[in-house]
Design a protein around this motif. Structure first.
Motif, PDB file in Angstrom:
ATOM      1  N   THR A 103     -22.717  44.526 -25.448  1.00 51.28           N
ATOM      2  CA  THR A 103     -23.740  44.624 -26.668  1.00 51.28           C
ATOM      3  C   THR A 103     -24.349  45.997 -26.633  1.00 51.28           C
ATOM      4  OG1 THR A 103     -25.092  43.238 -25.550  1.00 51.28           O
ATOM      5  CG2 THR A 103     -24.070  42.188 -27.126  1.00 51.28           C
TER       6      THR A 103
ATOM      7  N   VAL B  18     -16.076  45.246 -32.027  1.00 52.43           N
ATOM      8  CA  VAL B  18     -16.529  46.026 -32.958  1.00 52.43           C
ATOM      9  C   VAL B  18     -15.137  46.932 -33.665  1.00 52.43           C
ATOM     10  CG1 VAL B  18     -18.833  46.833 -32.237  1.00 52.43           C
ATOM     11  CG2 VAL B  18     -16.873  47.698 -30.955  1.00 52.43           C
TER      12      VAL B  18
ATOM     13  N   ARG C 124     -14.222  50.039 -36.849  1.00 50.81           N
ATOM     14  CA  ARG C 124     -14.987  51.247 -37.343  1.00 50.81           C
ATOM     15  C   ARG C 124     -15.582  50.782 -38.921  1.00 50.81           C
ATOM     16  NH1 ARG C 124     -10.533  53.404 -35.649  1.00 50.81           N
ATOM     17  NH2 ARG C 124      -9.490  53.036 -37.407  1.00 50.81           N
ATOM     18  N   GLU C 125     -16.531  51.498 -39.330  1.00 47.96           N
ATOM     19  CA  GLU C 125     -17.233  51.013 -40.487  1.00 47.96           C
ATOM     20  C   GLU C 125     -16.179  51.051 -41.623  1.00 47.96           C
ATOM     21  OE1 GLU C 125     -19.906  49.889 -43.206  1.00 47.96           O
ATOM     22  OE2 GLU C 125     -20.192  49.930 -40.854  1.00 47.96           O
TER      23      GLU C 125
ATOM     24  N   VAL D 123     -23.476  51.625 -33.633  1.00 45.46           N
ATOM     25  CA  VAL D 123     -23.438  50.490 -34.747  1.00 45.46           C
ATOM     26  C   VAL D 123     -24.769  50.874 -35.631  1.00 45.46           C
ATOM     27  CG1 VAL D 123     -23.897  48.146 -35.207  1.00 45.46           C
ATOM     28  CG2 VAL D 123     -22.483  48.852 -33.270  1.00 45.46           C
TER      29      VAL D 123
ATOM     30  N   ALA E 290     -25.468  39.592 -36.538  1.00 43.85           N
ATOM     31  CA  ALA E 290     -23.951  39.113 -36.149  1.00 43.85           C
ATOM     32  C   ALA E 290     -23.756  37.940 -35.851  1.00 43.85           C
ATOM     33  CB  ALA E 290     -23.451  40.162 -35.015  1.00 43.85           C
TER      34      ALA E 290
ATOM     35  N   LEU F 275     -19.853  52.106 -36.525  1.00 44.02           N
ATOM     36  CA  LEU F 275     -19.080  51.021 -36.366  1.00 44.02           C
ATOM     37  C   LEU F 275     -19.608  49.628 -36.823  1.00 44.02           C
ATOM     38  CD1 LEU F 275     -18.814  51.502 -32.430  1.00 44.02           C
ATOM     39  CD2 LEU F 275     -16.938  52.051 -34.138  1.00 44.02           C
ATOM     40  N   LYS F 276     -18.917  48.733 -36.746  1.00 44.68           N
ATOM     41  CA  LYS F 276     -19.593  47.317 -37.412  1.00 44.68           C
ATOM     42  C   LYS F 276     -19.227  46.167 -36.430  1.00 44.68           C
ATOM     43  CE  LYS F 276     -16.169  46.679 -41.027  1.00 44.68           C
ATOM     44  NZ  LYS F 276     -15.934  47.186 -42.509  1.00 44.68           N
ATOM     45  N   VAL F 277     -20.170  45.325 -36.286  1.00 47.57           N
ATOM     46  CA  VAL F 277     -19.749  44.193 -35.265  1.00 47.57           C
ATOM     47  C   VAL F 277     -19.291  43.123 -36.116  1.00 47.57           C
ATOM     48  CG1 VAL F 277     -20.881  42.670 -33.939  1.00 47.57           C
ATOM     49  CG2 VAL F 277     -21.997  45.055 -34.049  1.00 47.57           C
TER      50      VAL F 277
ATOM     51  N   TYR G 252     -28.217  42.463 -32.048  1.00 45.92           N
ATOM     52  CA  TYR G 252     -27.555  42.080 -33.241  1.00 45.92           C
ATOM     53  C   TYR G 252     -27.840  40.992 -33.970  1.00 45.92           C
ATOM     54  CZ  TYR G 252     -24.643  45.816 -30.828  1.00 45.92           C
ATOM     55  OH  TYR G 252     -24.160  46.716 -30.163  1.00 45.92           O
TER      56      TYR G 252
ATOM     57  N   VAL H  44     -18.901  42.140 -27.471  1.00 41.42           N
ATOM     58  CA  VAL H  44     -19.230  42.260 -28.937  1.00 41.42           C
ATOM     59  C   VAL H  44     -17.584  42.899 -29.227  1.00 41.42           C
ATOM     60  CG1 VAL H  44     -20.330  44.619 -28.682  1.00 41.42           C
ATOM     61  CG2 VAL H  44     -20.774  43.276 -30.675  1.00 41.42           C
TER      62      VAL H  44
ATOM     63  N   ALA I 132     -22.471  49.465 -27.392  1.00 38.14           N
ATOM     64  CA  ALA I 132     -22.146  49.788 -28.943  1.00 38.14           C
ATOM     65  C   ALA I 132     -23.112  50.233 -29.583  1.00 38.14           C
ATOM     66  CB  ALA I 132     -21.052  48.886 -29.467  1.00 38.14           C
TER      67      ALA I 132
END
Lengths: 320, 492, 148
Positions: A204, A127, A129-130, A211, A233, A216-218, A230, A125, A207
């Motif tokens: 997966t 990833v 940061r937000e 998430v 995603a 964090l964002k995928v 996810y 995956v 993280a």
């Protein structure tokens, strides 16, 4: 005095000689050993110990796990491959069985193993940061394309499966990023959370905590089908980039184990796989519960070994 | 808040949970006290046993092992100079000389008491300041880790005593040995001579057992053979008196504080924390000459620090889902199996569970202390065993322990050759402390320096002045190297 | 012989310094054969070379001080025969590691070890038996480590 001493010595020798000699009955008649190629505590160790506990119930004899870490697992694979093919020594077979020969660590691969079955799969995956400026895989890729080598991506170590996934990404999308190798995913994710790198690639499950917490964002899951962890995603295949090399877990014996013993083992593993405990473990550790029997696993592993032996030399020169 | 606290407490106040905790503490003590078996191994091996019990019960046992193993690692360090786990290396520096002077009971008592103080302090930090500590830990990027490692390397001079020159060389040997195996960045094999057994480098624990176990046996034979063994003295008191408490008070707080913070930083644990705490205490002490020869302050600082690291590591693990050291990495796996996902959400959604963990760890700390105090007298008597028996036991346990770690014969040989090398080095008056520091810090220093250079694209100045934390470590490094020189100038 | 002690070169330190100088030179030379990388991407040889150079410098300082005879330590191997025997016994025991009959081998090794250290045969056998039993109970049966 002297005679007394000798008597003590002989009694000691006799006592220490009492070893556990058992009558050979139908298989299995004594405990099985399961060799794990990684240190205690990691995902390979968890999968092996958990499966050992499950097949133990069905086989009716203890299954003892033994960790033999080193050289991406090459030491453990060669060790098991050299044991007697009596069905009492098993090994955990992660994706590395298809990789170590290409890396030149040992001359061992799926072709000199008696594969039993595959029980789980973990895709990679990507990833960020937000607060990162990219909200999709495409945006990330175009940023990487705009300034080749500018974006910095952490992974779990040179020669690890997540490293190969990111190299495959570079190749498929024709982009260049700079890599920061760490010793494991927890360190690479910490580095991402701390703002030291732009992106990270991990398994997966590794993280998921950050998430879900919105830190964090995928951007994408590198696989064919969507990940149960996810569901939102997109996958690399959906986005039109046909790459993705998930990690997986299976089990093997030395070559030459009699068919009926392999049948017995496979059915024990299959029962373990079907159990509710296994489904629960897979959910909680972020693995996909996937089963492949003996023949299917063999075909798949050989295919993977061929893929990696072709791709790895090319990918590694690409990075230079 | 109070409601969460009470719910968390009530959830664990059950006989079964407390029973599992006690079992865990005792098992942990065994793992910690046997060289070669580490806290990480104990937690990992017993994790599957907790699959089929409730989360509280399983966690109670695993936390008990973790909290029990680290203090118990100090016991062989004090009695026979062999650290039971890497975290208790610095405990041996003062604990062993103290025991040799006839104060084994007191040294074991201090280990038990101050380990509990270290654990309780760090657990308190976990309860009240988890997030500030965790966000501080996250600010450690490659440059900061390099700064920390550099500072650790600069301690080599301090732990060498009067033999600074040879100590620094021993440190270089440690750094050199640490480069064996796959290069941490590009995975290029170095000094493996074509053997895949060396690809992962030389295992640290067997080398430690050899340097301090086998080498110690050989040194003792060369020094004591043929001499009449002195009549065993009194065991002495176990509980420190008021004056001793007073002397240990500041080192204890320093140790607990340093331990907590170093433990919270991922990839740095109790081993590094206690060495830093020991050296910091030595530097500020008025009785510098006693350090390494049985100083109460040194023992207090190292015991408190290696145990403080437990709470620190748990803080990072619970708040971020990122382990602060090896045993807590294994604990994450165990928590996940019980459906608990460590990470920021844990503090929002399961506050009472956090308090359960805090109380479990606090109970474990107190239990370990009681076990340690009760065990001090019988354990100290172990020193009355005739020397040859003890030597045979150390060689045997060292050998089997080295093997058990990775089930690898190459580790047994590493122990053997490290033992002979350690013996020769000690006979040539080369201190071994810096060698161990080099082995621990080498990989951290190299990989993070290279990561930092990748990040700054080869700009050294940019790396060294990239953040206040790095500058702080650089200044501390320079000070620790220059201060002794300046002082020498003044005295001569 | 009649020179004052402070002016005599310290032989122990000379040997230690010489050995470390050799190590430093070896590290420096061998590291230069490893990929050195570039400024922004240091290679595998980067760190060992640094350690090698530092070792050379530090060992030269030590050699210099040793020649001046400032240090006072002396290498003295007391009871070399006993130490040689213990090391030799352990070496043979490790050579036979993994050849089967762990308990028997261990018992014989320990008994000989203790006997060599002038314990009576009776004591040697008893202590060796007790230690072997403990180790087998703890590691083979407790931790399920396969010792052969």
């Amino acid at each position: 005095m002297r005679r007394g001493g000798w008597r003590a010595l002989i009694v000691g020798v006799a006592l220490s000689h009492v070893s556990c000699h058992q009558e050979e009955g139908p298989y299995p008649s004594k405990e099985l050993k399961l060799i794990v190629q990684a240190s205690p505590g990691g995902i390979s160790d968890t999968v092996s110990r958990f499966m050992a506990a499950l097949i133990e119930k069905d086989l009716g004899v203890p299954v003892v796990c033994e960790n033999k870490p080193g050289a991406s697992g090459a030491l453990a694979f060669s060790y098991v491959a050299r044991r007697a093919p009596d069905g009492y020594t098993l090994g955990h077979a992660p994706v590395e069985i298809a990789v170590v020969r290409a890396l030149g660590y040992a001359d061992v691969g799926p072709d000199n193993m008696g594969l039993i079955c595959l029980v789980s799969k973990i895709p990679a995956v990507l990833v960020v940061r937000e607060d990162a400026p990219w909200n999709s895989f495409e945006e990330f890729l175009s940023a990487a394309r705009r300034e080749p080598g500018r974006l910095i991506m952490a992974h779990s170590g040179t020669g690890s499966i997540w490293h190969f996934n990111s190299l495959l990404m570079e190749q498929a999308a024709d982009v260049r990023v700079t890599y920061l190798p760490y010793g494991g995913s927890s360190q690479s994710l910490a580095s991402l959370l701390g703002g030291h790198v732009d992106a990270a690639i991990a398994g997966t499950g590794e993280a998921i905590a950050n998430v879900q917490a919105g830190r964090l964002k995928v951007l994408a899951v590198f696989d064919k089908a969507r990940s149960r962890l996810y569901p939102e995603a997109p996958t690399s295949y959906e986005l039109g980039y046909e790459f993705g090399a998930p990690a997986w877990s299976g089990f093997f014996t030395p070559v030459g184990v009699p068919e009926e013993i392999l049948d017995r083992l496979e059915s024990a593993f299959h029962k373990g796989f079907e159990s509710a405990e296994w489904t629960k473990l897979c959910e909680e550790r972020g693995m996909e519960a996937v089963y492949m029997g003996r023949d299917e696993f063999r075909e798949f592993a050989l295919e993977q070994a061929e893929f990696f032996s072709e791709e790895i030399p090319r990918l590694l020169t690409l990075e230079r | 808040m109070t409601a969460d606290l009470l719910t968390g407490l009530l959830a664990i106040l059950q006989w079964k949970v407390l029973g599992f905790l006690a079992v865990g503490v005792l098992l942990g003590a065994v793992f910690g006290a046997l060289p070669g078996l580490t806290a990480t191994m104990g937690v990992a091996i017993l994790t599957p046993l907790t699959f089929w019990v409730s989360a509280e019960q399983g966690l109670a046992m695993l936390l008990g092992i973790y909290c029990g193993a680290i203090p118990a690692g100090g016991i062989p360090a004090i009695l026979i100079n062999v650290p039971g786990t890497p975290a208790s290396i610095a405990t041996a520096w003062d604990g062993y000389p103290l025991a040799q002077k006839g104060h084994a009971g007191l040294a074991l008592g201090i280990n038990a008491l101050l380990s509990a103080v270290g654990q309780l302090t760090s657990i308190f930090f976990l309860a009240v300041a988890a997030f500030p500590i965790a966000s501080f830990a996250l600010r450690f990027g490659p440059a900061e880790y390099f700064g920390l490692a550099l500072f650790g390397i600069s301690l080599m001079a301090g732990v060498s005593g009067e033999r600074v020159g040879k100590g620094m060389l021993a440190g270089m040997l440690g750094l050199a040995l640490a480069t064996v195996g796959l290069d941490p960045m590009t995975a290029y094999p170095r000094y493996t001579f074509g053997h895949s057994e060396f690809l992962d480098g030389i295992a640290f624990v067997p080398v430690m057992i050899g340097l301090f176990g086998l080498a110690e046996v050989l040194v003792q034979i060369s020094e004591r053979w043929g001499k009449v063994e002195p009549a065993p003295g009194k065991l002495g008191r176990i509980w420190p008196d008021a004056a001793q408490w007073k002397r240990m008070f500041v080192p204890m707080l320093t140790g607990a504080g340093i331990g907590t913070f170093v433990g919270a930083v991922p990839a740095a644990g109790g081993d590094i924390g206690s060495v830093i705490a020991w050296e910091q205490t030595r530097r500020t002490s008025r009785r510098k000459a006693e350090f390494g020869k049985g100083s109460l302050e040194g023992l207090a600082a190292s015991c408190a620090a290696c145990n403080g690291a437990i709470g620190g590591a748990m803080t990072t693990m619970l708040t971020l889902g990122i382990p602060g050291d090896a045993p807590s990495a294994v604990l994450i796996g165990a928590l996940l199996i019980h459906g608990i996902q460590p990470g920021p959400l844990l503090f929002r959604d399961h506050r009472s569970f956090i308090f359960s963990i805090v109380f479990l760890m606090a109970f474990a700390a107190i239990l370990v202390m009681l076990v340690g105090l009760l065990g001090a007298k019988p354990l100290a008597r172990a020193l009355r065993i005739p020397n040859p028996w003890l030597w045979a036991g150390i060689v045997l346990f060292g050998t089997v322990g080295s093997y058990a770690l990775n089930n690898a014969v190459v580790d047994v040989w590493a122990m053997f050759f490290a033992g002979i090398a350690g013996f020769l080095l000690r006979k040539a008056d080369v201190p071994l402390g810096p060698l161990v520091l080099g082995l621990i810090l080498g990989p951290m220093m190299e990989s993070n320096l290279r990561r930092a250079l990748i990040l700054s694209r080869g700009d050294w100045l940019g790396t060294l002045f990239s953040s206040p934390i790095v500058v702080f470590f650089l200044a501390a490094t320079l000070l620790s190297l220059l201060l002794p020189l300046l002082k020498k100038r003044r005295t001569t | 012989m009649s020179e004052p002690a402070s002016a005599v070169p310290n032989r122990t330190d000379l040997i230690v310094g010489g050995l470390f100088l050799a190590l430093g030179v070896y590290l420096t030379v061998s590291a230069s054969m490893l990929p050195s990388g570039s400024g922004g991407l240091p290679g595998a040889g980067f760190f060992p070379r640094g350690v090698g150079v530092a070792t050379v410098l530090l060992s030269v300082v030590l050699l210099f001080n040793a020649l001046k005879g400032t240090a006072t330590s002396r290498f003295a191997l007391e009871h070399g025969r006993v130490i040689g025997g213990v090391v030799g016994l352990t070496f043979v025991y490790l050579l036979l590691w993994g050849t089967g009959l762990f308990a028997l081998r261990t018992f014989v090794f320990l008994a000989l070890f203790l006997r060599f250290l002038e314990q009576s045969w009776r004591t040697s056998a008893t202590v060796a038996g007790a230690l072997t039993a403990t180790i087998a109970a703890a590691f083979q049966y407790g931790l399920r480590v396969s010792l052969e």
